[in-house]
Motif scaffolding. Structure first.
Motif, PDB file in Angstrom:
ATOM      1  N   PRO A   1       0.749  -1.115   0.249  1.00  0.00           N
ATOM      2  CA  PRO A   1      -0.074  -0.106  -0.067  1.00  0.00           C
ATOM      3  C   PRO A   1       0.880   1.319   0.171  1.00  0.00           C
ATOM      4  O   PRO A   1       0.194   2.509  -0.140  1.00  0.00           O
ATOM      5  N   LEU A   2       2.115   1.263   0.071  1.00  0.00           N
ATOM      6  CA  LEU A   2       2.862   2.375   0.082  1.00  0.00           C
ATOM      7  C   LEU A   2       3.063   3.148  -1.203  1.00  0.00           C
ATOM      8  O   LEU A   2       2.688   2.431  -2.205  1.00  0.00           O
ATOM      9  N   PRO A   3       3.181   4.253  -1.139  1.00  0.00           N
ATOM     10  CA  PRO A   3       3.347   4.989  -2.562  1.00  0.00           C
ATOM     11  C   PRO A   3       4.535   4.815  -3.137  1.00  0.00           C
ATOM     12  O   PRO A   3       5.423   4.317  -2.472  1.00  0.00           O
ATOM     13  N   VAL A   4       4.293   4.542  -4.457  1.00  0.00           N
ATOM     14  CA  VAL A   4       5.640   4.252  -5.301  1.00  0.00           C
ATOM     15  C   VAL A   4       6.771   4.942  -4.836  1.00  0.00           C
ATOM     16  O   VAL A   4       8.031   4.253  -4.935  1.00  0.00           O
ATOM     17  N   ALA A   5       6.863   6.155  -4.362  1.00  0.00           N
ATOM     18  CA  ALA A   5       8.046   6.961  -4.160  1.00  0.00           C
ATOM     19  C   ALA A   5       8.758   6.249  -2.893  1.00  0.00           C
ATOM     20  O   ALA A   5       9.753   6.827  -2.597  1.00  0.00           O
ATOM     21  N   ALA A   6       7.999   5.517  -2.190  1.00  0.00           N
ATOM     22  CA  ALA A   6       8.754   4.997  -1.001  1.00  0.00           C
ATOM     23  C   ALA A   6       9.577   3.879  -1.418  1.00  0.00           C
ATOM     24  O   ALA A   6      10.684   3.637  -0.608  1.00  0.00           O
ATOM     25  N   ILE A   7       9.685   3.459  -2.531  1.00  0.00           N
ATOM     26  CA  ILE A   7      10.674   2.464  -3.032  1.00  0.00           C
ATOM     27  C   ILE A   7      12.033   3.117  -3.279  1.00  0.00           C
ATOM     28  O   ILE A   7      11.975   4.050  -4.142  1.00  0.00           O
ATOM     29  N   HIS A   8      13.044   2.818  -2.835  1.00  0.00           N
ATOM     30  CA  HIS A   8      14.365   3.377  -2.926  1.00  0.00           C
ATOM     31  C   HIS A   8      14.615   3.465  -4.382  1.00  0.00           C
ATOM     32  O   HIS A   8      14.649   2.042  -5.122  1.00  0.00           O
ATOM     33  N   GLY A   9      15.218   4.286  -4.859  1.00  0.00           N
ATOM     34  CA  GLY A   9      15.341   4.567  -6.289  1.00  0.00           C
ATOM     35  C   GLY A   9      14.453   5.159  -7.256  1.00  0.00           C
ATOM     36  O   GLY A   9      14.675   5.527  -8.495  1.00  0.00           O
ATOM     37  N   VAL A  10      13.158   5.464  -6.566  1.00  0.00           N
ATOM     38  CA  VAL A  10      12.013   6.169  -7.298  1.00  0.00           C
ATOM     39  C   VAL A  10      12.042   7.784  -6.861  1.00  0.00           C
ATOM     40  O   VAL A  10      11.802   7.773  -5.612  1.00  0.00           O
ATOM     41  N   GLY A  11      12.497   8.524  -7.659  1.00  0.00           N
ATOM     42  CA  GLY A  11      12.440   9.933  -7.262  1.00  0.00           C
ATOM     43  C   GLY A  11      11.315  10.434  -7.944  1.00  0.00           C
ATOM     44  O   GLY A  11      10.450   9.919  -8.623  1.00  0.00           O
ATOM     45  N   PRO A  12      10.913  11.825  -7.861  1.00  0.00           N
ATOM     46  CA  PRO A  12       9.679  12.322  -8.524  1.00  0.00           C
ATOM     47  C   PRO A  12       9.558  12.300 -10.018  1.00  0.00           C
ATOM     48  O   PRO A  12       8.714  12.168 -10.506  1.00  0.00           O
ATOM     49  N   VAL A  13      10.937  11.908 -10.973  1.00  0.00           N
ATOM     50  CA  VAL A  13      10.825  11.999 -12.216  1.00  0.00           C
ATOM     51  C   VAL A  13      10.493  10.723 -12.602  1.00  0.00           C
ATOM     52  O   VAL A  13       9.252  10.395 -13.186  1.00  0.00           O
ATOM     53  N   THR A  14      10.813   9.582 -11.907  1.00  0.00           N
ATOM     54  CA  THR A  14      10.305   8.178 -12.245  1.00  0.00           C
ATOM     55  C   THR A  14       9.032   8.127 -11.647  1.00  0.00           C
ATOM     56  O   THR A  14       8.145   7.353 -12.295  1.00  0.00           O
TER      57      THR A  14
END
Length: 470
Positions: free
Chosen positions: A222-235
């Motif tokens: 359920p975490l926002p995808v931005a919580a995954i290490h390596g996912v910044g605003p662009v991705t």
């Protein structure tokens, strides 16, 4: 209660490793509060390239109290002062306290933390001055504290119980850091490095999050995808365009589709979202290069703003090199222009040096090419490092312009790829062909990728990292 008594407890979680990710909360601000306890609870800004009473430099870290007033990492000090004037200069509210970076002091405090971490784990990977991974598999267990038979699924009464022995051990580590050093830390506990990293970010500041092996998918999903290490605003934005908004969405995605969009990094992001990470925690070796980056909130053409940012980054990188007793033979910059084109420039010297003024001079000289160009992000790097003791090369009469060389890396790749300086073109040098900046990956990286958020290279606590435990 001692933890050694539980080391051999069995668990239905089997042979899953137990990894701790220790992340010091607002570490530079916490260090400043150690020597000035009256700053506790007050808005506090620590600036790189900043001198007391001056408006120059950039925010290295801001305490949570300062963040409440809109202060962010990488923000120019001059802009921060508009939102949060110096308390020493006004009686009005809000007001904040500003301190210059004191890397030597932070390294001393980090050394005390380091001793605790190495005492608590057989294997420690020191990622930066305020972040480390610990493999404590042989020190604790996934079994339950109140479960005499070691059944990790239930206690003796049959009721579910998630209070693992590993949680107690992690709390022990946190308490030792707080008690013996006096700075707060957030800790994530999980069966692998990627999930432990997400867990430590989950409950800041001073948090403790435990993710048992059987709970990884439920925790991440359920975490926002931005919580995954390596996912910044662009991705994050590109994934949203693909209908992927949560880690669960990413985990369920077809890896081949992600590879088509992001290259092999896409497959890695899917694996992390699924909690698949078989990397071992390995001790950190010596880096091949040291670099720092800083992004502007919006692309800017303002020459002085760009020069000020590069000067601050140059001072940061040079200080890190000196703290590691490292000399360098190549100095380079990275310039990211809209939309996301990565350009690199570098200069090679006749021999290894330790000269912060020279790093700044070369970096500013290389920046001149982009004086009238809109810029989203800037970086400074020293490479071709030498750690051997010996005479330092003297470069009297050095002319930075005469050594400037290199090709543009006209590269629209996502700048939060698994490298501090992603996807560079080869850089040619007039002096030393062995000094080419073809390796833009810091060996000290944890393999987690950098974040393309508008700030310097930072941890997810929003703090610029000025060095490492080494």
């Amino acid at each position: 209660m001692t933890f050694d008594a539980f080391t051999d407890a069995d668990s239905d979680d089997g042979d899953a490793r137990i990894i701790l990710h220790v992340d010091m909360d607002c570490f530079y601000a916490s260090c400043e509060r150690l020597r000035e306890p009256e700053l506790r609870g007050e808005p506090l800004v620590v600036g790189m390239g900043y001198a007391a009473g001056e408006p120059h430099g950039a925010v290295a870290t801001a305490s949570y109290e300062a963040r409440d007033h809109g202060i962010e990492s990488a923000q120019p000090i001059s802009q921060a002062l508009e939102s949060l004037p110096r308390a020493a200069e006004t009686d009005a509210e809000p007001a904040g306290h500003y301190r210059p970076v004191d890397l030597d002091f932070y390294e001393e405090v980090a050394s005390d933390v380091k001793e605790i971490l190495h005492d608590c784990a057989d294997v420690v990977r020191e990622v930066s001055i305020d972040e480390a991974y610990l493999d404590v598999t042989d020190r604790t267990s996934w079994g339950l504290v109140d479960d005499a038979d070691g059944d990790a699924d239930s206690d003796d009464s049959g009721a579910d119980d998630t209070r693992t022995i590993a949680e107690g051990y992690a709390r022990h580590v946190k308490q030792r850091i707080s008690r013996e050093v006096g700075v707060p830390a957030s800790v994530g506990v999980a069966p692998n490095m990627a999930t432990a990293k997400v867990a430590s970010d989950h409950d800041k500041p001073d948090g403790l999050t435990v993710v048992r092996p059987a709970e990884v998918a439920a925790f991440l999903g359920p975490l926002p995808v931005a919580a995954i290490h390596g996912v910044g605003p662009v991705t994050e934005r590109e994934l949203a365009e693909m209908g992927i908004e949560t880690a669960g969405d990413l985990a369920a995605a077809d890896p081949t589709v992600l590879v088509d969009r992001f290259g092999e990094r896409g497959r890695e992001l899917v694996a992390r979202a699924r909690g698949d990470d078989d990397r071992e925690v390995t001790p950190t070796g010596r880096p091949k290069s040291l670099s720092r980056e800083s992004a502007f909130t919006e692309a800017t053409e303002e020459s002085e703003a760009k020069r000020e940012r590069v000067s601050a980054l140059a001072a940061d990188v040079a200080a890190r090199a000196r703290s590691r007793d490292a000399m360098y033979q190549t100095v380079g910059i990275k310039v990211v222009t809209p939309p996301f084109d990565v350009n690199t420039r570098a200069s090679s010297l006749s021999g290894p040096v330790d000269d912060p003024d020279l790093v700044e001079a070369i970096s500013l000289e290389l920046l001149e090419e982009f004086a009238d160009t809109p810029v989203r992000k800037l970086g400074v790097r020293v490479s071709n490092l030498s750690f051997a003791a010996g005479e330092q090369a003297r470069l009297d009469g050095f002319d930075a312009a005469s050594l400037a060389a290199g090709e543009s890396a006209d590269d629209a790749a996502d700048i939060d790829a698994d490298s501090d300086w992603a996807n560079p073109a080869p850089v040619e040098h007039a002096v030393d062909t062995d000094a080419q900046l073809t390796d833009w990956v810091d060996d000290e990286s944890d393999g987690g990728g950098t974040d393309d958020a508008p700030r310097p290279t930072t941890n997810d606590d929003g703090q610029s990292s000025l060095g490492s435990f080494d």
